[in-house]
Design an enzyme around this catalytic site. Sequence first.
Site, PDB file in Angstrom:
ATOM      1  N   GLN A 193      33.383  39.584  36.420  1.00 24.39           N
ATOM      2  CA  GLN A 193      32.319  38.823  37.090  1.00 24.39           C
ATOM      3  C   GLN A 193      32.831  37.946  38.234  1.00 24.39           C
ATOM      4  OE1 GLN A 193      30.752  36.131  34.062  1.00 24.39           O
ATOM      5  NE2 GLN A 193      31.440  34.459  35.315  1.00 24.39           N
ATOM      6  N   TYR A 194      34.147  37.851  38.408  1.00 26.17           N
ATOM      7  CA  TYR A 194      34.690  36.999  39.477  1.00 26.17           C
ATOM      8  C   TYR A 194      34.410  37.629  40.824  1.00 26.17           C
ATOM      9  CZ  TYR A 194      37.471  34.394  35.991  1.00 26.17           C
ATOM     10  OH  TYR A 194      37.890  33.625  34.944  1.00 26.17           O
ATOM     11  N   PRO A 195      34.139  36.857  41.849  1.00 31.48           N
ATOM     12  CA  PRO A 195      34.366  35.428  41.986  1.00 31.48           C
ATOM     13  C   PRO A 195      33.189  34.587  41.493  1.00 31.48           C
ATOM     14  CG  PRO A 195      33.626  36.277  44.084  1.00 31.48           C
ATOM     15  CD  PRO A 195      33.710  37.445  43.131  1.00 31.48           C
TER      16      PRO A 195
END
Length: 98
Positions: free
Chosen positions: A49-51
């Site tokens: 799920q980053y950033p």
Amino acid sequence: SSEVVVSEMGLGTQRWGSTDFNAPDEALCHRFLDMAVEAGVNLVDTAEQYPIPSDPLQGKPEGSTESIIGSWLKKKPGRRSELVIASKITGGPNVNAR
């Protein structure tokens, strides 16, 4: 038992590629990776799920952080064996039915 040795300190990547006003760009993230490896750090923490934060108005930036790590690795493929990449999954909308 494993022969994998993990550094006591890791490199966090939560904001890499973020739309935040002061988030590091890809070139700076590559410098962070270079500096970390040179200092003996081999643990890189990331997630699908980053950033964070991400801006839904600019598409789906989720995964950008992993792409930045991948582009750094692609420059010298042998580096992959030097890193321990810790990833995780949120269970949110990025998860497919499989």
